[in-house]
Design a protein around this motif. Structure first.
Motif, mmCIF file in Angstrom:
data_model
loop_
_atom_site.group_PDB
_atom_site.id
_atom_site.type_symbol
_atom_site.label_atom_id
_atom_site.label_comp_id
_atom_site.label_asym_id
_atom_site.label_seq_id
_atom_site.Cartn_x
_atom_site.Cartn_y
_atom_site.Cartn_z
ATOM 1 N N LEU A 24 0.859 -1.179 0.000
ATOM 2 C CA LEU A 24 0.000 0.000 0.000
ATOM 3 C C LEU A 24 0.896 1.229 0.000
ATOM 4 C CD1 LEU A 24 -2.562 -1.172 2.689
ATOM 5 C CD2 LEU A 24 -2.764 -1.306 0.213
ATOM 6 N N TYR A 25 0.617 2.166 -0.890
ATOM 7 C CA TYR A 25 1.445 3.358 -0.969
ATOM 8 C C TYR A 25 0.618 4.637 -1.005
ATOM 9 C CZ TYR A 25 0.294 2.643 -5.867
ATOM 10 O OH TYR A 25 -0.384 2.433 -7.041
ATOM 11 N N THR A 26 -0.690 4.510 -1.099
ATOM 12 C CA THR A 26 -1.552 5.689 -1.010
ATOM 13 C C THR A 26 -2.474 5.517 0.190
ATOM 14 O OG1 THR A 26 -3.220 4.693 -2.449
ATOM 15 C CG2 THR A 26 -1.561 6.086 -3.504
ATOM 16 N N ASP A 27 -2.957 6.619 0.695
ATOM 17 C CA ASP A 27 -3.874 6.620 1.839
ATOM 18 C C ASP A 27 -3.282 5.879 3.038
ATOM 19 O OD1 ASP A 27 -5.737 7.926 0.187
ATOM 20 O OD2 ASP A 27 -6.522 6.002 -0.525
ATOM 21 N N LEU A 28 -2.009 6.087 3.300
ATOM 22 C CA LEU A 28 -1.336 5.359 4.379
ATOM 23 C C LEU A 28 -1.949 5.666 5.740
ATOM 24 C CD1 LEU A 28 2.389 5.650 3.243
ATOM 25 C CD2 LEU A 28 0.862 3.685 3.056
#
Length: 160
Positions: A24-28
């Motif tokens: 996961l790299y967005t919305d961390l």
């Protein structure tokens, strides 16, 4: 069991590790928050007689994040906005539909009125046999007979 603040601080690296392992790299921050909620739920549901809390928490948090990913994917799938080029292309296709209907009617001159209805509903309006029957107030077998007759006549026209 210790307070939730202590528990959250202790399992913070685990939550980050799970987020990283799921690529996961967005919305961390959102996923971290979901991980904290899952940790709290795991602490409430945990039964010490059934095993180790660390293993239970890891599985519970990971499952919760995967569920959230699935929900997000389904939401994106149903709410995607098409590109502007697609909308322009659809508008162009709509303009050609009237000429398409005229071309179909020229080929259907030798068909009966009901066979013409079947042809136009099927090709132009993309209706199923059941939908045509409902729209015309006839049985499905009647529409199938229209189809059979139209296909037979069109084959004759094409071969001659």
């Amino acid at each position: 069991m210790e307070s939730f603040e202590q528990l959250a601080e202790h399992y913070k690296p685990m939550i980050h590790k799970i987020i990283h392992s799921l690529h996961l790299y967005t919305d961390l921050e959102e996923f971290y928050q979901q991980g904290l909620i899952a940790l709290w739920e795991a602490s409430q549901r945990f039964n010490p007689e059934k095993g180790n809390f660390t293993n239970y928490a890891y599985t519970f948090i990971r499952g919760s994040l995967l569920t959230e990913l699935n929900k997000m994917a389904k939401f994106k799938e149903i709410s995607i906005c098409p590109a502007e080029e697609f909308l322009v292309m659809v508008a162009d296709c709509q303009q050609d539909l009237s000429s398409e209907k005229e071309i179909l009617l020229t080929y259907a001159q030798r068909l009966t009125p009901n066979q013409r209805k079947w042809l136009l509903y099927t090709i132009h309006s993309d209706l199923s046999i059941r939908e045509i029957a409902d729209k015309e107030g006839v049985t499905v077998s009647a529409v199938k007979q229209w189809r059979e007759g139209a296909r037979k006549r069109l084959r004759e026209l094409i071969t001659n």
